[in-house]
Design a protein around this motif. Sequence first.
Motif, short mmCIF file in Angstrom:
data_model
loop_
_atom_site.label_atom_id
_atom_site.label_comp_id
_atom_site.label_asym_id
_atom_site.label_seq_id
_atom_site.Cartn_x
_atom_site.Cartn_y
_atom_site.Cartn_z
N ASP A 1 0.80 -1.22 0.00
CA ASP A 1 0.00 0.00 0.00
C ASP A 1 0.84 1.27 0.00
O ASP A 1 0.32 2.36 0.12
N LYS A 2 2.13 1.08 -0.10
CA LYS A 2 3.00 2.26 -0.14
C LYS A 2 3.50 2.49 -1.55
O LYS A 2 3.51 1.57 -2.37
N GLU A 3 3.98 3.68 -1.77
CA GLU A 3 4.60 3.98 -3.06
C GLU A 3 5.91 3.22 -3.10
O GLU A 3 6.57 3.05 -2.08
N PRO A 4 6.30 2.78 -4.29
CA PRO A 4 7.60 2.13 -4.45
C PRO A 4 8.70 3.05 -3.94
O PRO A 4 8.63 4.25 -4.18
N LEU A 5 9.61 2.50 -3.23
CA LEU A 5 10.69 3.33 -2.67
C LEU A 5 11.67 3.71 -3.78
O LEU A 5 12.05 2.87 -4.58
#
Length: 227
Positions: free
Chosen positions: A223-227
């Motif tokens: 659920d996070k943006e790709p680092l």
Amino acid sequence: MPPKKKAQVVKKTAKSEKGDDGETAPSGGKRKTAASVDRGGNKQKIPSSSADSSLHCHWLMKSEPESRFENGIDVKFGIEDLKKLPDQTGCWDGVRNYQARNFMRQMKEGQLAFFYHSNCKEPGIAGLMKIVKESYVDHTQFDRKDVHYDASSKPENPKWSMVDVQYQRTMKRYIPLSELKKYHLQHRDKGGPLKDMALFTRARLSVQPLTTEEFDFVLSLEDKEPL
DNA sequence: GCCAACGTTGGC
DNA sequence: GCCAACGTTGGC
């Protein structure tokens, strides 16, 4: 290369004889496991829900999603291949490493494992599967035609085991190894859940355990943006 | 395709 | 039981 999984769906008929937990890895040192015999009140299985406290409950299993030929046989088996099998279930055969095998023998029905794509354009975690059958004899070790045939293993005392896994879902987004590695390095310096992740500390292990913290952290990345 | 890391094998 | 040679894994 990861283990190759054949597309065989194991028929769920007879309960296969469980290969007794024979040897422990001859690897490193020859630790003799104080196997079975516990003198005195030998209580086989502690009935309490999860027997061994030392057991892990989450896993990561590697397989190659791209075609590659080994002895003329394509070892490709990606998450899409698992998904296509009847019941979306297959056996994880072909593991020929003692540590990986031993981890498979610790697996319990219902536990979750990440399906990791290795040796491909972009390695990483593709999805989730569930252990639906605990370890039993890997029949491919006796099959001369199989890529992972092992002439040194005898049916009277099979060396290799496998488990059955069922496709659960594909990750909401593919989690590339490169991203996991960034977190791993970051966590190594400043602390964090991936600081000891086996994917980096035991890079060549094709079946590896994850702590709950590691597992949950990886899931949270979806659920996070790709680092 | 290269090659580092590491597991396995076998001679001694 | 040590350890060098060899084979495999798997990222790059």
